[in-house]
Motif scaffolding. Sequence first.
Motif, short mmCIF file in Angstrom:
data_model
loop_
_atom_site.label_atom_id
_atom_site.label_comp_id
_atom_site.label_asym_id
_atom_site.label_seq_id
_atom_site.Cartn_x
_atom_site.Cartn_y
_atom_site.Cartn_z
N THR A 310 31.29 27.48 -7.80
CA THR A 310 31.03 27.29 -9.22
C THR A 310 32.15 26.46 -9.83
N LYS A 311 31.82 25.48 -10.63
CA LYS A 311 32.83 24.68 -11.32
C LYS A 311 33.05 25.27 -12.71
N ILE A 312 34.30 25.70 -12.97
CA ILE A 312 34.69 26.24 -14.27
C ILE A 312 35.86 25.41 -14.77
N GLN A 313 35.61 24.64 -15.80
CA GLN A 313 36.59 23.70 -16.33
C GLN A 313 37.07 22.78 -15.22
N ASP A 314 38.36 22.77 -14.90
CA ASP A 314 38.88 21.80 -13.92
C ASP A 314 38.97 22.33 -12.51
N TYR A 315 38.48 23.56 -12.28
CA TYR A 315 38.63 24.17 -10.96
C TYR A 315 37.27 24.54 -10.36
N TYR A 316 37.25 24.49 -9.03
CA TYR A 316 36.13 25.03 -8.27
C TYR A 316 36.47 26.47 -7.88
N TYR A 317 35.63 27.41 -8.31
CA TYR A 317 35.80 28.81 -7.94
C TYR A 317 34.81 29.10 -6.80
N ILE A 318 35.30 29.69 -5.73
CA ILE A 318 34.48 29.91 -4.55
C ILE A 318 34.62 31.35 -4.10
N THR A 319 33.50 32.04 -3.97
CA THR A 319 33.52 33.40 -3.42
C THR A 319 33.32 33.31 -1.91
N VAL A 320 34.06 34.15 -1.19
CA VAL A 320 34.07 34.12 0.28
C VAL A 320 33.73 35.51 0.80
N SER A 321 32.70 35.60 1.63
CA SER A 321 32.30 36.88 2.21
C SER A 321 33.05 37.19 3.49
N THR A 322 33.17 36.19 4.36
CA THR A 322 33.83 36.37 5.65
C THR A 322 34.52 35.08 6.05
N SER A 323 35.19 35.13 7.18
CA SER A 323 35.67 33.90 7.79
C SER A 323 34.50 33.18 8.45
N LEU A 324 34.76 32.04 9.04
CA LEU A 324 33.72 31.32 9.77
C LEU A 324 33.12 32.18 10.87
N TYR A 325 33.93 33.08 11.41
CA TYR A 325 33.52 33.88 12.55
C TYR A 325 33.04 35.28 12.17
N GLY A 326 32.81 35.49 10.85
CA GLY A 326 32.23 36.75 10.41
C GLY A 326 33.23 37.87 10.16
N GLU A 327 34.51 37.57 10.05
CA GLU A 327 35.53 38.60 9.84
C GLU A 327 35.53 39.02 8.37
N THR A 328 35.03 40.23 8.10
CA THR A 328 34.85 40.69 6.73
C THR A 328 36.18 40.98 6.02
N GLU A 329 37.23 41.24 6.79
CA GLU A 329 38.52 41.53 6.16
C GLU A 329 39.10 40.31 5.47
N LEU A 330 38.55 39.13 5.70
CA LEU A 330 39.04 37.92 5.06
C LEU A 330 38.24 37.56 3.81
N LYS A 331 37.46 38.49 3.29
CA LYS A 331 36.74 38.26 2.02
C LYS A 331 37.74 37.86 0.95
#
Length: 403
Positions: A310-331
Amino acid sequence: MRRIIVCILMALCLVLSACAGSEFNMVFGSSQDSADASAEGEASTSLGDGSNASLDGEPIEYETSEKTEYVGETGSDVMYAIEADGEIISNPWVTVEEDETDDEGIRRSVGNEWYDLSVPTWYTYHDGLYFIVDCYHNQIIYNDNMTDPIHEWKVMDKELKKPHTIAFDGEVYMVDDTDHNKIIAYKKNVNEDGTFYFERVQEFVDMGEEPHYIIYREDTARFYAWSSKSGQMWVFRRSKDSSMIFLDESYNIPPLKDVYVRSFTFIDDKAYFVSGTNGSCTIFETTTDNFDVLREYPVAPEIGGMVQLTKIQDYYYITVSTSLYGETELKNIIRTDSLEHLQMGQFESLYDLFIGTEYPGTPYNITYVDDKWCISVHRDGMGPHIVYFDVVDNEIQDIGTYY
């Protein structure tokens, strides 16, 4: 005679040599061809799959599937798309549900049996009602305020399987019925006693693999629905003269096929598809009319399993569920002022600011409701499920929670 035979053999050798040289150039290319290709390549960026990402806005050349157009007309039991060029073609994806009533002939809202939320994925407001997509409870609930307890909310439909989003064009609601591979259209109807209910009026079946994200754009008057694992975009529109929804077109995005890509975002005149698991760890930038890939932004593996951008003003805000390899602790939830910085891990982590460690959860979609930015949070049991905040001059302010 011997001299004639020798001459014939020499001639055959010359012919074979010429053919071999020609075949070599056809297969491997001449040194001049290689030099020309190298010079041409200076204007492009090499990608991991051997294709080139254009830096001047020209689409990347993939083996793309042509868009599919749907035409037809309305029938009594089966809904078809619109008539075009005098030809009517059946659209087998669309059906119309029969109306059902209770013993009094009145449709009433279904009560919510749950006292909490289980993996909420979307929070929004439409036509006087708040909606929460209660994904793991297989329902969408609604209410006219955000203070009543969850069990007092009403249920829009009890026949869904892990829905993720809901969109509204001012008359018709569209929902992704993810695990049933359907897109469903609803209308809000009013009974004679003033009560209202949501009626399932159309079903679009076989919508790729796990339709996961649907939005409505006012500027194009179209719904856009994304199938998260088959790399397909479905484009719907409503009839000008009725509430009927037509499936207009569909697009395939080849590099996203068989990659779990949860969402897309329209920003200005581009569309952005977040990095997904089982993929190339890349954000894809495309056109908005036919979704040709324009550019790829590699990202660090630890943020590869993204949810939404999502673009909010001058920044891109990104929600992350896992790593590329599915590691949930990296949310995580991150922000950056440039997508080019993500490959080197140059971003600001906002997880502790918004969620913290006391009741850890997974940030999911970001929406804008009641003049606040809102994050739905994957969480079972304790802890808030919706976090809201404001942004003023790129500074995050007024953080609060619901439920």
